[in-house]
Design a protein around this motif. Structure first.
Motif, PDB file in Angstrom:
ATOM      1  N   THR A 111     -13.936  21.856 -25.186  1.00 60.55           N
ATOM      2  CA  THR A 111     -13.232  21.044 -24.188  1.00 60.55           C
ATOM      3  C   THR A 111     -12.125  20.224 -24.823  1.00 60.55           C
ATOM      4  N   LYS A 112     -12.393  19.634 -25.957  1.00 67.93           N
ATOM      5  CA  LYS A 112     -11.366  18.834 -26.624  1.00 67.93           C
ATOM      6  C   LYS A 112     -10.174  19.721 -26.997  1.00 67.93           C
ATOM      7  N   ALA A 113     -10.431  20.909 -27.521  1.00 70.58           N
ATOM      8  CA  ALA A 113      -9.346  21.830 -27.871  1.00 70.58           C
ATOM      9  C   ALA A 113      -8.561  22.229 -26.627  1.00 70.58           C
ATOM     10  N   LEU A 114      -9.250  22.480 -25.523  1.00 71.51           N
ATOM     11  CA  LEU A 114      -8.575  22.845 -24.279  1.00 71.51           C
ATOM     12  C   LEU A 114      -7.623  21.743 -23.843  1.00 71.51           C
ATOM     13  N   LYS A 115      -8.080  20.506 -23.910  1.00 70.14           N
ATOM     14  CA  LYS A 115      -7.234  19.377 -23.510  1.00 70.14           C
ATOM     15  C   LYS A 115      -6.002  19.262 -24.402  1.00 70.14           C
ATOM     16  N   ARG A 142       1.671  20.490 -15.678  1.00 72.64           N
ATOM     17  CA  ARG A 142       1.627  19.073 -16.042  1.00 72.64           C
ATOM     18  C   ARG A 142       0.511  18.337 -15.318  1.00 72.64           C
ATOM     19  N   GLN A 143       0.457  18.480 -14.002  1.00 71.26           N
ATOM     20  CA  GLN A 143      -0.534  17.739 -13.240  1.00 71.26           C
ATOM     21  C   GLN A 143      -1.963  18.142 -13.603  1.00 71.26           C
ATOM     22  N   SER A 144      -2.182  19.411 -13.816  1.00 72.19           N
ATOM     23  CA  SER A 144      -3.539  19.840 -14.177  1.00 72.19           C
ATOM     24  C   SER A 144      -3.908  19.366 -15.581  1.00 72.19           C
ATOM     25  N   SER A 145      -2.948  19.355 -16.481  1.00 73.15           N
ATOM     26  CA  SER A 145      -3.215  18.845 -17.824  1.00 73.15           C
ATOM     27  C   SER A 145      -3.526  17.347 -17.779  1.00 73.15           C
ATOM     28  N   GLU A 146      -2.789  16.617 -16.945  1.00 70.08           N
ATOM     29  CA  GLU A 146      -3.058  15.182 -16.802  1.00 70.08           C
ATOM     30  C   GLU A 146      -4.447  14.936 -16.233  1.00 70.08           C
ATOM     31  N   GLN A 147      -4.829  15.726 -15.234  1.00 75.38           N
ATOM     32  CA  GLN A 147      -6.172  15.599 -14.655  1.00 75.38           C
ATOM     33  C   GLN A 147      -7.244  15.929 -15.699  1.00 75.38           C
ATOM     34  N   LEU A 148      -7.001  16.973 -16.473  1.00 76.33           N
ATOM     35  CA  LEU A 148      -7.967  17.380 -17.491  1.00 76.33           C
ATOM     36  C   LEU A 148      -8.124  16.309 -18.565  1.00 76.33           C
ATOM     37  N   ASP A 159     -17.435  23.505 -17.379  1.00 76.13           N
ATOM     38  CA  ASP A 159     -17.102  22.432 -16.437  1.00 76.13           C
ATOM     39  C   ASP A 159     -15.642  22.006 -16.586  1.00 76.13           C
ATOM     40  N   ALA A 160     -15.147  22.003 -17.815  1.00 69.58           N
ATOM     41  CA  ALA A 160     -13.748  21.640 -18.037  1.00 69.58           C
ATOM     42  C   ALA A 160     -12.820  22.654 -17.369  1.00 69.58           C
ATOM     43  N   PHE A 161     -13.133  23.949 -17.509  1.00 75.06           N
ATOM     44  CA  PHE A 161     -12.308  24.968 -16.848  1.00 75.06           C
ATOM     45  C   PHE A 161     -12.421  24.859 -15.331  1.00 75.06           C
ATOM     46  N   SER A 162     -13.594  24.570 -14.823  1.00 78.83           N
ATOM     47  CA  SER A 162     -13.754  24.394 -13.369  1.00 78.83           C
ATOM     48  C   SER A 162     -12.885  23.245 -12.883  1.00 78.83           C
ATOM     49  N   HIS A 163     -12.890  22.150 -13.634  1.00 76.03           N
ATOM     50  CA  HIS A 163     -12.046  21.002 -13.282  1.00 76.03           C
ATOM     51  C   HIS A 163     -10.568  21.378 -13.363  1.00 76.03           C
ATOM     52  N   LEU A 164     -10.198  22.109 -14.384  1.00 77.30           N
ATOM     53  CA  LEU A 164      -8.811  22.530 -14.562  1.00 77.30           C
ATOM     54  C   LEU A 164      -8.360  23.418 -13.398  1.00 77.30           C
TER      55      LEU A 164
END
Length: 176
Positions: A111-115, A142-148, A159-164
């Motif tokens: 998850t940290k790497a994804l962010k 941009r918006q999805s990265s900010e949300q993530l 869960d991180a991908f689901s949120h993304l």
């Protein structure tokens, strides 16, 4: 199984990352006509889905899923750039270039790497466009990265991908 859960973070290896990218490409191919119809900027030329598919296919064909994550993403990025078609393909390839660059040194992808990679992709994509226009794929990135960035590093990668994905859908719905 390629999911590593021997740490509090769930992480994937290169083979799983490659499989996920292949799945993303396959899904985009299924929906390419819908994506073609979404494009209205700078002109409604109806080829955005096909251009993005060609870009991703170039990356998939140019990468080795048995390589380490940084090398895999570097070759995937290079293949995407070489196969990029149209504005959408070039912007996507630049996003992937920034994403890949941010993954240097990663042994596993969590998850940290994804962010970090999403933020790197956004920065690279925006810097590659002379006059970035909101309401385009740049906005969704941009918006999805900010949300993530608001989620905990300790949540599972699934869960991180689901949120993304959820945040990308919300962004897309709010994008003209």
């Amino acid at each position: 199984m390629n999911i590593q859960n021997d740490t509090p973070h769930y992480a994937i290896d290169t083979a799983m990352l490659a499989e996920m990218l292949r799945g993303g490409y396959d899904n985009l191919m299924l929906h390419r006509d819908e994506v073609n119809d979404l494009n209205v900027f700078p002109v409604p030329d109806g080829d955005t889905g096909m251009n993005m598919c060609a870009t991703l296919l170039g990356g998939l064909n140019d990468s080795d899923p048995s390589a380490a994550i940084p090398e895999f993403l570097s070759s995937f990025s290079h293949g995407c750039l070489m196969a990029a078609r149209g504005n959408s393909g070039v912007i996507l390839s630049q996003f992937i270039r920034g994403f890949a660059g941010a993954a240097s040194g990663a042994a596993l992808f969590d998850t940290k790497a994804l962010k970090v990679c999403m933020a790197g992709g956004v920065a690279r994509a925006y810097s590659a466009v002379v006059n970035p226009v909101e309401g385009t794929m740049l906005t969704v990135f941009r918006q999805s990265s900010e949300q993530l960035s608001d989620v905990s590093d300790d949540i599972s990668l699934e869960d991180a991908f689901s949120h993304l994905i959820w945040s990308m859908e919300v962004s897309l719905e709010n994008t003209p």
